[in-house]
Design a protein around this motif. Structure first.
Motif, mmCIF file in Angstrom:
data_model
loop_
_atom_site.group_PDB
_atom_site.id
_atom_site.type_symbol
_atom_site.label_atom_id
_atom_site.label_comp_id
_atom_site.label_asym_id
_atom_site.label_seq_id
_atom_site.Cartn_x
_atom_site.Cartn_y
_atom_site.Cartn_z
ATOM 1 N N ILE A 65 33.226 43.995 44.019
ATOM 2 C CA ILE A 65 32.325 43.238 44.903
ATOM 3 C C ILE A 65 30.866 43.588 44.598
ATOM 4 O O ILE A 65 30.010 42.713 44.522
ATOM 5 C CB ILE A 65 32.670 43.505 46.382
ATOM 6 C CG1 ILE A 65 34.038 42.891 46.707
ATOM 7 C CG2 ILE A 65 31.588 42.974 47.308
ATOM 8 C CD1 ILE A 65 34.585 43.271 48.056
ATOM 9 N N GLU A 98 29.717 41.897 41.659
ATOM 10 C CA GLU A 98 29.841 40.448 41.826
ATOM 11 C C GLU A 98 30.902 39.827 40.925
ATOM 12 O O GLU A 98 30.752 38.716 40.422
ATOM 13 C CB GLU A 98 28.484 39.765 41.629
ATOM 14 C CG GLU A 98 27.451 40.214 42.639
ATOM 15 C CD GLU A 98 26.103 39.526 42.478
ATOM 16 O OE1 GLU A 98 25.976 38.669 41.595
ATOM 17 O OE2 GLU A 98 25.201 39.869 43.244
ATOM 18 N N GLU A 99 31.993 40.531 40.740
ATOM 19 C CA GLU A 99 33.154 40.014 40.005
ATOM 20 C C GLU A 99 34.163 39.546 41.049
ATOM 21 O O GLU A 99 35.136 40.220 41.345
ATOM 22 C CB GLU A 99 33.752 41.106 39.120
ATOM 23 C CG GLU A 99 32.815 41.620 38.047
ATOM 24 C CD GLU A 99 33.423 42.739 37.237
ATOM 25 O OE1 GLU A 99 34.574 42.587 36.780
ATOM 26 O OE2 GLU A 99 32.761 43.764 37.103
ATOM 27 N N TYR A 100 33.915 38.368 41.588
ATOM 28 C CA TYR A 100 34.673 37.911 42.745
ATOM 29 C C TYR A 100 36.115 37.512 42.419
ATOM 30 O O TYR A 100 36.997 37.666 43.254
ATOM 31 C CB TYR A 100 33.921 36.770 43.427
ATOM 32 C CG TYR A 100 32.570 37.220 43.933
ATOM 33 C CD1 TYR A 100 32.481 38.212 44.915
ATOM 34 C CD2 TYR A 100 31.399 36.702 43.417
ATOM 35 C CE1 TYR A 100 31.253 38.647 45.375
ATOM 36 C CE2 TYR A 100 30.161 37.135 43.874
ATOM 37 C CZ TYR A 100 30.099 38.110 44.849
ATOM 38 O OH TYR A 100 28.899 38.552 45.294
ATOM 39 N N GLU A 101 36.359 37.014 41.207
ATOM 40 C CA GLU A 101 37.739 36.675 40.840
ATOM 41 C C GLU A 101 38.590 37.937 40.771
ATOM 42 O O GLU A 101 39.710 37.980 41.269
ATOM 43 C CB GLU A 101 37.771 35.940 39.502
ATOM 44 C CG GLU A 101 37.248 34.524 39.587
ATOM 45 C CD GLU A 101 37.350 33.802 38.258
ATOM 46 O OE1 GLU A 101 38.207 34.175 37.435
ATOM 47 O OE2 GLU A 101 36.569 32.868 38.063
ATOM 48 N N ALA A 130 37.916 40.690 42.310
ATOM 49 C CA ALA A 130 38.010 41.185 43.687
ATOM 50 C C ALA A 130 39.114 40.469 44.460
ATOM 51 O O ALA A 130 39.864 41.099 45.220
ATOM 52 C CB ALA A 130 36.662 41.009 44.402
#
Length: 162
Positions: free
Chosen positions: A140, A143-146, A148
């Motif tokens: 998170i 900002e690696e949301y996939e 996460a």
């Protein structure tokens, strides 16, 4: 397993070498191992390994001036060279410099230990969930949301199995 040199005797010495990224393995019997002493005379030690990791980690960063240990007088540069502490107080003296390096090398700044396979299944799952939550937090933050979302789903699945 038979000796890879003579092919007659059982291999009792197993040597793995990685040179320039190329891995070679040798499985030798005692007699052939004695003949190939150059394979066995490596300068590997945990001190050398730790020293090399420290030097790699510190080469790209600027640090505070050298401060010696108040008990034994060892400086941080001496520690970097040898990979050994001079006394038990050195750990506290050099701690501010070591924490980022240790965290970079192993992913955590504290010893998390190992769990024997025979230990309770739920305890192992709880520890795995803790690790995944740390990875989720890092994902998170970066900002690696996939990634996460995948970790979140995996955590939910594991929590459901307990």
């Amino acid at each position: 397993m038979l000796c890879s040199e003579c092919g007659k005797n059982e291999a009792k010495v197993h040597v793995t070498q990685i040179i320039n990224g190329k891995k070679t393995e040798s499985h030798l019997c005692e007699e052939c191992a004695k003949k190939n002493q150059t394979l066995l005379n490596s300068s590997f030690s945990m001190e050398n390994l730790f020293s090399a990791m420290l030097n790699n980690a510190f080469n790209t960063t600027t640090y505070l001036p050298a401060k010696g240990c108040s008990k034994c007088g060892m400086t941080f540069d001496e520690f970097r060279t040898t990979g050994k502490f001079g006394c038990s107080d050195c750990i506290e003296t050099f701690k501010p410099r070591l924490i980022p390096v240790i965290k970079n090398i192993q992913g955590y700044d504290r010893h998390t230990g190992k769990i024997p396979k025979r230990a309770g299944g739920n305890y192992r799952i709880q520890k795995d969930i803790e690790k995944l939550k740390n990875q989720l937090k890092q994902a998170i933050e970066s900002e690696e949301y996939e990634k996460a979302a995948e970790l979140r789903d995996k955590i939910r699945q594991m929590e459901g199995s307990m």
